[in-house]
Design a protein around this motif. Structure first.
Motif, PDB file in Angstrom:
ATOM      1  N   ALA A 163       0.834  -1.194   0.000  1.00 37.71           N
ATOM      2  CA  ALA A 163       0.000   0.000   0.000  1.00 37.71           C
ATOM      3  C   ALA A 163       0.871   1.248   0.000  1.00 37.71           C
ATOM      4  CB  ALA A 163      -0.919  -0.006   1.210  1.00 37.71           C
ATOM      5  N   PRO A 164       0.467   2.269  -0.753  1.00 34.17           N
ATOM      6  CA  PRO A 164       1.192   3.539  -0.709  1.00 34.17           C
ATOM      7  C   PRO A 164       1.244   4.088   0.717  1.00 34.17           C
ATOM      8  CG  PRO A 164      -0.389   3.512  -2.513  1.00 34.17           C
ATOM      9  CD  PRO A 164      -0.648   2.284  -1.685  1.00 34.17           C
ATOM     10  N   LYS A 165       2.329   4.807   1.030  1.00 37.19           N
ATOM     11  CA  LYS A 165       2.568   5.443   2.333  1.00 37.19           C
ATOM     12  C   LYS A 165       3.005   4.438   3.397  1.00 37.19           C
ATOM     13  CE  LYS A 165       1.063   9.393   0.648  1.00 37.19           C
ATOM     14  NZ  LYS A 165       1.879   9.737  -0.476  1.00 37.19           N
ATOM     15  N   THR A 166       3.283   3.188   3.015  1.00 37.88           N
ATOM     16  CA  THR A 166       3.835   2.216   3.962  1.00 37.88           C
ATOM     17  C   THR A 166       5.319   2.048   3.676  1.00 37.88           C
ATOM     18  OG1 THR A 166       3.264   0.331   2.545  1.00 37.88           O
ATOM     19  CG2 THR A 166       1.642   0.978   4.208  1.00 37.88           C
ATOM     20  N   LYS A 167       6.079   1.593   4.669  1.00 36.64           N
ATOM     21  CA  LYS A 167       7.530   1.493   4.528  1.00 36.64           C
ATOM     22  C   LYS A 167       7.975   0.074   4.182  1.00 36.64           C
ATOM     23  CE  LYS A 167       8.724   5.216   7.683  1.00 36.64           C
ATOM     24  NZ  LYS A 167       9.437   5.603   8.899  1.00 36.64           N
ATOM     25  N   VAL A 168       9.086   0.025   3.477  1.00 38.18           N
ATOM     26  CA  VAL A 168       9.772  -1.226   3.209  1.00 38.18           C
ATOM     27  C   VAL A 168      11.265  -0.959   3.414  1.00 38.18           C
ATOM     28  CG1 VAL A 168       9.944  -0.841   0.703  1.00 38.18           C
ATOM     29  CG2 VAL A 168      10.082  -3.158   1.609  1.00 38.18           C
ATOM     30  N   GLU A 169      11.956  -1.919   4.024  1.00 38.48           N
ATOM     31  CA  GLU A 169      13.387  -1.778   4.276  1.00 38.48           C
ATOM     32  C   GLU A 169      14.152  -2.728   3.375  1.00 38.48           C
ATOM     33  OE1 GLU A 169      15.254  -1.299   8.396  1.00 38.48           O
ATOM     34  OE2 GLU A 169      15.830  -3.363   7.828  1.00 38.48           O
ATOM     35  N   LEU A 170      15.099  -2.180   2.614  1.00 31.80           N
ATOM     36  CA  LEU A 170      15.955  -2.995   1.760  1.00 31.80           C
ATOM     37  C   LEU A 170      17.384  -2.929   2.270  1.00 31.80           C
ATOM     38  CD1 LEU A 170      14.856  -2.075  -1.893  1.00 31.80           C
ATOM     39  CD2 LEU A 170      13.941  -3.827  -0.384  1.00 31.80           C
ATOM     40  N   THR A 171      18.024  -4.086   2.362  1.00 34.95           N
ATOM     41  CA  THR A 171      19.445  -4.140   2.680  1.00 34.95           C
ATOM     42  C   THR A 171      20.159  -4.482   1.379  1.00 34.95           C
ATOM     43  OG1 THR A 171      18.906  -4.916   4.901  1.00 34.95           O
ATOM     44  CG2 THR A 171      21.187  -5.172   4.176  1.00 34.95           C
ATOM     45  N   ILE A 172      21.104  -3.612   1.025  1.00 33.44           N
ATOM     46  CA  ILE A 172      21.745  -3.650  -0.290  1.00 33.44           C
ATOM     47  C   ILE A 172      23.245  -3.869  -0.135  1.00 33.44           C
ATOM     48  CG2 ILE A 172      22.260  -2.236  -2.341  1.00 33.44           C
ATOM     49  CD1 ILE A 172      19.312  -2.803  -2.123  1.00 33.44           C
ATOM     50  N   VAL A 173      23.815  -4.664  -1.033  1.00 35.70           N
ATOM     51  CA  VAL A 173      25.265  -4.743  -1.176  1.00 35.70           C
ATOM     52  C   VAL A 173      25.592  -3.996  -2.465  1.00 35.70           C
ATOM     53  CG1 VAL A 173      27.230  -6.255  -1.578  1.00 35.70           C
ATOM     54  CG2 VAL A 173      25.471  -6.931   0.061  1.00 35.70           C
ATOM     55  N   ARG A 174      26.493  -3.023  -2.331  1.00 34.90           N
ATOM     56  CA  ARG A 174      26.850  -2.197  -3.486  1.00 34.90           C
ATOM     57  C   ARG A 174      28.352  -2.315  -3.725  1.00 34.90           C
ATOM     58  NH1 ARG A 174      24.600   3.638  -3.163  1.00 34.90           N
ATOM     59  NH2 ARG A 174      22.744   2.566  -3.950  1.00 34.90           N
ATOM     60  N   LYS A 175      28.714  -2.438  -4.969  1.00 31.07           N
ATOM     61  CA  LYS A 175      30.132  -2.518  -5.342  1.00 31.07           C
ATOM     62  C   LYS A 175      30.841  -1.256  -4.853  1.00 31.07           C
ATOM     63  CE  LYS A 175      33.056  -3.562  -9.271  1.00 31.07           C
ATOM     64  NZ  LYS A 175      33.110  -3.829 -10.695  1.00 31.07           N
ATOM     65  N   GLY A 176      31.973  -1.460  -4.186  1.00 30.44           N
ATOM     66  CA  GLY A 176      32.758  -0.331  -3.687  1.00 30.44           C
ATOM     67  C   GLY A 176      32.426   0.056  -2.255  1.00 30.44           C
ATOM     68  N   GLU A 177      31.368  -0.522  -1.679  1.00 32.99           N
ATOM     69  CA  GLU A 177      30.997  -0.241  -0.292  1.00 32.99           C
ATOM     70  C   GLU A 177      31.458  -1.400   0.588  1.00 32.99           C
ATOM     71  OE1 GLU A 177      29.592   2.490   0.992  1.00 32.99           O
ATOM     72  OE2 GLU A 177      29.356   3.473  -0.957  1.00 32.99           O
ATOM     73  N   ALA A 178      32.069  -1.073   1.721  1.00 32.01           N
ATOM     74  CA  ALA A 178      32.598  -2.108   2.613  1.00 32.01           C
ATOM     75  C   ALA A 178      31.502  -2.865   3.340  1.00 32.01           C
ATOM     76  CB  ALA A 178      33.559  -1.482   3.626  1.00 32.01           C
ATOM     77  N   LYS A 179      30.417  -2.184   3.668  1.00 29.95           N
ATOM     78  CA  LYS A 179      29.330  -2.800   4.435  1.00 29.95           C
ATOM     79  C   LYS A 179      28.018  -2.678   3.665  1.00 29.95           C
ATOM     80  CE  LYS A 179      31.166  -1.733   9.011  1.00 29.95           C
ATOM     81  NZ  LYS A 179      30.898  -1.060  10.287  1.00 29.95           N
ATOM     82  N   ARG A 187       6.652   3.478   0.230  1.00 34.57           N
ATOM     83  CA  ARG A 187       6.026   3.106  -1.038  1.00 34.57           C
ATOM     84  C   ARG A 187       5.110   4.231  -1.533  1.00 34.57           C
ATOM     85  NH1 ARG A 187       5.204  -1.628   2.294  1.00 34.57           N
ATOM     86  NH2 ARG A 187       6.410  -3.394   1.525  1.00 34.57           N
ATOM     87  N   ASP A 188       4.927   4.251  -2.832  1.00 40.33           N
ATOM     88  CA  ASP A 188       4.041   5.226  -3.463  1.00 40.33           C
ATOM     89  C   ASP A 188       3.358   4.540  -4.639  1.00 40.33           C
ATOM     90  OD1 ASP A 188       2.742   7.588  -3.996  1.00 40.33           O
ATOM     91  OD2 ASP A 188       4.568   8.749  -4.421  1.00 40.33           O
ATOM     92  N   ILE A 189       2.433   5.240  -5.265  1.00 33.94           N
ATOM     93  CA  ILE A 189       1.808   4.721  -6.485  1.00 33.94           C
ATOM     94  C   ILE A 189       2.841   4.793  -7.583  1.00 33.94           C
ATOM     95  CG2 ILE A 189       0.046   5.140  -8.248  1.00 33.94           C
ATOM     96  CD1 ILE A 189      -1.167   4.042  -5.759  1.00 33.94           C
ATOM     97  N   ILE A 190       3.084   3.665  -8.234  1.00 32.33           N
ATOM     98  CA  ILE A 190       4.018   3.598  -9.343  1.00 32.33           C
ATOM     99  C   ILE A 190       3.187   3.515 -10.613  1.00 32.33           C
ATOM    100  CG2 ILE A 190       5.942   2.345 -10.363  1.00 32.33           C
ATOM    101  CD1 ILE A 190       6.518   3.527  -7.560  1.00 32.33           C
ATOM    102  N   LYS A 191       3.389   4.452 -11.497  1.00 34.04           N
ATOM    103  CA  LYS A 191       2.657   4.469 -12.766  1.00 34.04           C
ATOM    104  C   LYS A 191       3.519   3.846 -13.840  1.00 34.04           C
ATOM    105  CE  LYS A 191      -0.175   8.466 -11.694  1.00 34.04           C
ATOM    106  NZ  LYS A 191      -1.379   7.748 -11.395  1.00 34.04           N
TER     107      LYS A 191
END
Length: 192
Positions: A163-179, A187-191
């Motif tokens: 639902a829009p206006k609710t939160k989601v948490e993503l944990t990401i591994v990114r190249k060049g980042e140690a942690k 979240r929002d309405i995605i068109k």
């Protein structure tokens, strides 16, 4: 002599005509029996499918309803026909409609599997994922409190949508980042 040849030719011709009539009648009977054989073969095939489905229902390690078994059987059948045949159960059909009707609640990223890891292909410009700083090539290792290891793309997308206006948490591994990086995204309405 000529008379005996004519008689012999008549006998041969009558034998030939009789043989042709016999073969014709036999072929006609065989043709009539063919649908009966085909129906019997179909019935045997259905019996085999029913037996296998019963075995799966009784003995599979995870509990599956008979409807789930039928859905999986149909999905397997259609996906093995060709690249364009697929079975959409109600949930998959609803997901398809959400994607093609023009809008849904989510964070606005395209994901895929890259080397077996759930990866961001690209954030959609102007969406919550884009505004939060998600980048192409980021590997999503957790959605909320769930690890994405061995998670299907559909399951991951379902966790990120909501639902829009609710939160989601993503944990990401990114190249060049140690942690790993943690993103809390609303979240929002995605068109589309």
């Amino acid at each position: 002599m000529n008379k005996s040849r004519v008689v012999l030719a008549g006998i041969i011709i009558s034998l030939f005509v009789s043989s042709a009539l016999f073969v014709g009648l036999w072929a006609d009977e065989a043709q009539k029996a063919k649908p009966k054989v085909q129906e019997a073969n179909k019935l045997e095939s259905f019996k085999k499918l029913r037996r296998i489905m019963g075995i799966v229902e009784e003995n599979y390690v995870d509990e599956l309803s008979f409807d789930e078994i039928v859905d999986k059987a149909i999905d397997g059948l259609l996906s093995n026909l060709d690249a364009h045949s697929n079975y959409l159960n109600k949930k998959k059909f609803d997901d398809l409609r959400a994607n093609t009707d023009g809008e849904f609640g989510g964070i606005g990223i395209t994901v895929g599997l890259k080397d077996g890891a759930l990866s961001i292909i690209a954030p959609v410009d102007g969406t919550p994922g884009d505004k939060a700083g998600l980048k192409s090539g980021d590997v999503i290792i957790r959605v909320n409190d769930k690890s994405t290891i061995d998670m299907s793309i559909d399951d991951a997308v379902n966790l990120m949508r909501g639902a829009p206006k609710t939160k989601v948490e993503l944990t990401i591994v990114r190249k060049g980042e140690a942690k790993p990086l943690v993103f809390n995204i609303v979240r929002d309405i995605i068109k589309i």
